[in-house]
Design a protein around this motif. Structure first.
Motif, PDB file in Angstrom:
ATOM      1  N   SER A 104       0.843  -1.192   0.000  1.00 44.85           N
ATOM      2  CA  SER A 104       0.000   0.000   0.000  1.00 44.85           C
ATOM      3  C   SER A 104       0.878   1.241   0.000  1.00 44.85           C
ATOM      4  O   SER A 104       2.011   1.223   0.508  1.00 44.85           O
ATOM      5  CB  SER A 104      -0.919   0.006   1.221  1.00 44.85           C
ATOM      6  N   LEU A 110      -2.657  -4.877   4.256  1.00 50.80           N
ATOM      7  CA  LEU A 110      -3.336  -5.245   3.017  1.00 50.80           C
ATOM      8  C   LEU A 110      -4.491  -6.210   3.250  1.00 50.80           C
ATOM      9  O   LEU A 110      -5.253  -6.500   2.316  1.00 50.80           O
ATOM     10  CB  LEU A 110      -2.341  -5.879   2.038  1.00 50.80           C
ATOM     11  N   TYR A 115      -8.490  -3.594  -0.212  1.00 48.21           N
ATOM     12  CA  TYR A 115      -7.197  -3.859  -0.846  1.00 48.21           C
ATOM     13  C   TYR A 115      -7.229  -5.163  -1.638  1.00 48.21           C
ATOM     14  O   TYR A 115      -6.666  -5.261  -2.733  1.00 48.21           O
ATOM     15  CB  TYR A 115      -6.093  -3.925   0.201  1.00 48.21           C
ATOM     16  N   THR A 234      -3.965   3.330  -4.828  1.00 47.03           N
ATOM     17  CA  THR A 234      -3.751   2.917  -3.437  1.00 47.03           C
ATOM     18  C   THR A 234      -2.570   1.968  -3.252  1.00 47.03           C
ATOM     19  O   THR A 234      -2.099   1.783  -2.127  1.00 47.03           O
ATOM     20  CB  THR A 234      -5.014   2.218  -2.897  1.00 47.03           C
ATOM     21  N   LEU A 235      -2.097   1.353  -4.344  1.00 45.22           N
ATOM     22  CA  LEU A 235      -1.064   0.325  -4.219  1.00 45.22           C
ATOM     23  C   LEU A 235       0.199   0.681  -5.004  1.00 45.22           C
ATOM     24  O   LEU A 235       0.118   1.268  -6.095  1.00 45.22           O
ATOM     25  CB  LEU A 235      -1.589  -1.019  -4.735  1.00 45.22           C
TER      26      LEU A 235
END
Length: 557
Positions: A104, A110, A115, A234-235
């Motif tokens: 993340s 996660l 996620y 987000t990742l």
């Protein structure tokens, strides 16, 4: 006294051989120069057969080692079942795969549904990506129990989501499945996984036939292109495939070409600057450039003959031009120093012969020692070391040959120009500096005038004269002698201390550039997913024949 006489006779005999050769080159310089250049260029044509080897295992492991022989034996006994019953530890070759590591952006846990959904979206894009031949991952994946084997795919199952909601994800095993290689930077309490900040997926590929190997490698290439396009808010996503290290090592070669070009340019400038003299007659800067050119021709010939003989290019060979350039420039200055010491009252062939008498032995001995060292290295069992030594030793040989042919011929041609009183750039007749040019401006005298050399120092440039005039004065004094000895003792002590701290390591991050996608991937992988290597044992049953006078009995063990 007898030993000194023997030494003097041997030195004189060898010097006479070099002197006679120098006279020959000084008499026919253009013929020698043309033959030298043509020979190197013709040998360089062999580069059309240049092949490279980037397989790290093949390059950096011993040739015909026991491990490679055992692998061949096992390969002949056990087939590849990646298309029906895949287990990575049962493979005899490196697995083909594409791998993705998720983190993340804010280093959060996660193990949340949000996620997992985001990672599943990226996974589906990889899975459905179609090659040019119409095949996608489901048609190329390694299979077990009629299902594609993706390490980490358990995260996207309904059972795992149920365990997540119940806070009952066991670690390091979920049922019969190990998840140590799936989750990284974990927090575990009482055998229950509480958080994981890193997650890795491995898309295993089939390799049970040459056709599947070829298609799987095409998928790996397309996998990289796909991952370069994937973006997540987000990742952070790191990725690599089974041949990433090999490809990055090969890509580094193109970067070395830039540095090689820059190095040769700087060396040309350096050699020109050192040999330059503000006198259009005795200026020797063209000899500096000729020395760099002689080195380039030697490298070209070495690559050509090595390629023609089937010696594979490995990444470490990219260091060779830098090494040979230093050796060549040393030989150049030794020969130019010998030329400056040659008597001015001799003919051109005799001066060239005297140059070879003075400097020929020096460059021959240094070149022979280098060739011997690299020749011994060429017997190494490591392909990388062996090929590097072959290319480098050959380059040293051709560099030496070029300096005693091409460069000596350039010296003879330059001396002819000086004797005929011609401009170093325009080759037109120049005006004597001490007569007609004596009342001209300094700029005109520098650009158009010249002075016949009357002593050794007249031929040396300012930078060539400094070591003999300045450094020699300091070195001959006792305080500086003491300082040099203390400095060498300190250097030797530090070197010995450093040798005691020598350690053997193989860090793959040192093999690629910091801006490489593989560098980012392997840095995270090594930090959070320590490598575990399974050890396999294979037992053979041998047939023994025992003979006695009465009968022949066969038994097995």
């Amino acid at each position: 006294m007898a030993c000194r006489d023997v030494y003097s006779r041997v030195e004189k005999a060898i010097g006479n051989v070099f002197a006679r050769y120098g006279v020959f080159v000084g008499t026919y310089p253009w013929i020698v120069l043309v033959v030298s250049v043509l020979s190197c260029c013709l040998l360089g044509i062999g580069m059309i057969n240049l092949t490279s080897e980037s397989d790290v295992e093949k390059v950096y492991t011993p040739i015909d080692s026991q491990a490679s022989k055992d692998r061949s034996t096992i390969r002949s006994l056990f087939g590849d079942h990646s298309g029906s019953n895949f287990y990575s530890y049962s493979l005899t070759e490196d697995n083909l795969y594409g791998s993705v590591i998720f983190q993340s952006k804010d280093s959060a846990n996660l193990l949340t549904l949000a996620y997992i959904q985001e990672m599943n979206t990226i996974r589906d894009q990889i899975w459905s990506n179609v090659l040019g031949n119409g095949m996608n991952y489901s048609q190329l994946c390694a299979v077990r129990s009629s299902t594609c084997v993706v390490d980490g795919d358990i995260v996207f199952t309904n059972d795992f989501k149920q365990l997540l909601q119940n806070n009952n994800i066991t670690y390091p095993m979920i049922g019969s499945t190990s998840v140590e290689s799936v989750f990284g930077d974990v927090v575990v309490q009482n055998g229950i996984l509480q958080s994981a900040k890193v997650l890795k997926l491995v898309f295993n590929l089939r390799q049970d036939s040459q056709q599947f190997v070829d298609n799987s490698k095409l998928w790996e290439t397309d996998f990289l292109s796909k991952m370069e396009q994937i973006r997540s808010s987000t990742l952070d996503v790191a990725y690599a495939h089974s041949s990433s290290l090999d490809e990055e090592l090969s890509a580094n070669i193109s970067g070395d070409i830039v540095f090689v070009s820059l190095t040769f340019t700087l060396m040309i400038v350096y050699a020109t600057f050192v040999a330059i003299k503000c006198d259009c007659l005795i200026d020797r800067q063209h000899l500096g450039r000729a020395g760099v050119l002689a080195t380039c021709l030697g490298i070209l010939a070495a690559f050509g003959i090595g390629s023609a003989c089937g010696v594979e290019f490995v990444s470490i060979v990219g260091v060779m031009p830098f090494l040979i350039l230093g050796i060549g420039i040393d030989d150049m200055f030794i020969l130019m120093s010998g030329l400056a010491e040659a008597p001015l009252d001799r003919s051109i062939p005799e001066r060239v012969g005297e140059t070879m008498r003075i400097s020929g032995v020096s460059i021959t001995i240094t070149s022979l020692t280098d060739i011997l060292a690299f020749g011994i290295g060429a017997s190494s069992n490591f392909l990388g070391v062996r090929n590097f030594c072959i290319y480098t030793g050959t380059a040293v040989l051709f560099c030496y040959i070029n300096f005693v042919t091409f460069f000596i011929a350039c010296i003879a041609i330059n001396e002819r120009r000086v004797v005929s009183n011609r401009h170093s750039w325009l080759c037109c007749k120049i005006i004597p500096m001490k007569t007609e040019m004596i009342n001209e401006s300094p700029l005109r005298r520098c650009c158009c005038g010249g002075t016949d050399p009357s002593q050794v120092e007249d031929q040396r440039s300012v930078l060539e004269s400094i070591p003999g005039k300045v450094i020699a004065q300091f070195v001959s004094r006792k305080p500086f002698k003491l300082f040099i000895l203390l400095g060498f003792a300190a250097y030797l002590g530090i070197a010995i201390w450093g040798a005691t701290n020598f350690r053997q390591d193989f860090d793959r991050t040192n093999l690629v550039t910091d801006d490489s996608y593989y560098f980012q991937y392997i840095t995270i992988d090594q930090q959070y997913f320590p490598q575990r290597v399974p050890v396999s044992f294979v037992f053979f049953r041998k047939l023994l024949i025992i003979l006695n006078p009465k009968q022949q009995v066969r038994s097995t063990s």
